[in-house]
Design an enzyme around this catalytic site. Structure first.
Site, PDB file in Angstrom:
ATOM      1  N   GLU A  73       3.590  33.325  22.514  1.00 45.46           N
ATOM      2  CA  GLU A  73       2.941  34.604  22.237  1.00 45.46           C
ATOM      3  C   GLU A  73       1.568  34.408  21.590  1.00 45.46           C
ATOM      4  O   GLU A  73       1.040  35.315  20.954  1.00 45.46           O
ATOM      5  CB  GLU A  73       3.844  35.467  21.364  1.00 45.46           C
ATOM      6  CG  GLU A  73       5.133  35.845  22.096  1.00 45.46           C
ATOM      7  CD  GLU A  73       6.115  36.638  21.266  1.00 45.46           C
ATOM      8  OE1 GLU A  73       6.669  37.605  21.798  1.00 45.46           O
ATOM      9  OE2 GLU A  73       6.329  36.285  20.100  1.00 45.46           O
ATOM     10  N   TYR A 119       1.172  53.779  -0.078  1.00 42.51           N
ATOM     11  CA  TYR A 119       0.892  52.378   0.238  1.00 42.51           C
ATOM     12  C   TYR A 119       1.004  52.097   1.722  1.00 42.51           C
ATOM     13  O   TYR A 119       0.319  51.211   2.248  1.00 42.51           O
ATOM     14  CB  TYR A 119       1.790  51.449  -0.589  1.00 42.51           C
ATOM     15  CG  TYR A 119       1.238  51.267  -1.969  1.00 42.51           C
ATOM     16  CD1 TYR A 119       0.264  50.310  -2.229  1.00 42.51           C
ATOM     17  CD2 TYR A 119       1.649  52.086  -3.023  1.00 42.51           C
ATOM     18  CE1 TYR A 119      -0.280  50.163  -3.494  1.00 42.51           C
ATOM     19  CE2 TYR A 119       1.112  51.957  -4.281  1.00 42.51           C
ATOM     20  CZ  TYR A 119       0.142  50.985  -4.522  1.00 42.51           C
ATOM     21  OH  TYR A 119      -0.400  50.866  -5.762  1.00 42.51           O
TER      22      TYR A 119
END
Length: 211
Positions: A73, A119
């Site tokens: 990948e 966040y």
């Protein structure tokens, strides 16, 4: 940062990710820029048992320079670097909760997770869903490339997240925040929830641009 120190940091973060169950077996891969190319975890490697000296080192055409054969990948990482030159590291995981979200029907493909926490907005911003392609299919690289110019984090359908950051620690913080938010989302699924308002999201993005 020296090449040897970066290699040690990649392996230390990989082990931490593995030990905490954010990936399993030989899944997941981590890369980081070095002075004369980039480092990547090798194909078939277990992130909990990496050897710094055997990390794959590649040039910017994707050619192996030294070390073991790179993850199949590797093209996902290269696409993220090419489309986002400020990325200093890229992390791809098969983390359980993020993968679970990636197979749900009815999610918004333009922004998979709602703004549950400040966040999440600060570290991810928005998260597009990349259509499914088999692992190793070069069409997946093209699909990721299409999103990477505007997003430092994407979620591969039925596969997992790919997250870039300005540094190895920034990419780690972001992918961990994504996994935590995915877990929260699944825990809250079916419940009425109060997300951040569009004004609150805009304020956070202005104060803390993600990526």
């Amino acid at each position: 940062m020296s090449d040897s120190k970066l290699r040690e940091d990649v392996c230390a973060i990989a082990k931490s990710i593995y030990d905490r169950g954010l990936t399993h077996g030989s899944t997941g891969n981590i890369s980081a820029k070095c002075e004369d190319g980039w480092l990547l975890t090798p194909t078939g490697s277990n992130l909990g048992r990496l050897d710094p000296a055997r990390l794959s080192k590649l040039d910017w055409s994707g050619k192996l320079v030294s070390g073991d054969a790179p993850s199949k990948e590797n093209f996902l990482h290269l696409a993220m670097y090419q489309e986002r030159p400020k990325n200093g590291a890229v992390i791809h995981l098969h983390s359980t909760h993020s993968v679970a979200v990636s197979v749900l029907e009815g999610v918004d493909p333009h922004d998979v997770l709602p703004p549950i926490t400040a966040y999440y907005v600060m570290r991810i911003g928005s998260l597009p869903l990349v259509p499914y392609y088999a692992p190793g299919d070069m069409k997946l690289a093209d699909a990721v490339r299409g999103f990477a110019g505007k997003h430092h984090a994407v979620l591969l359908a039925n596969h997992g997240p790919v997250v870039g950051g300005s540094s190895l620690s920034a990419a780690t913080d972001a992918v961990e925040e994504l996994e935590a938010t995915a877990k929260l989302y699944l825990m809250l699924h079916g419940h009425r929830i109060r997300t951040l308002t569009p004004a609150q999201v805009a304020d956070l993005k202005a104060r803390h641009p993600a990526g």
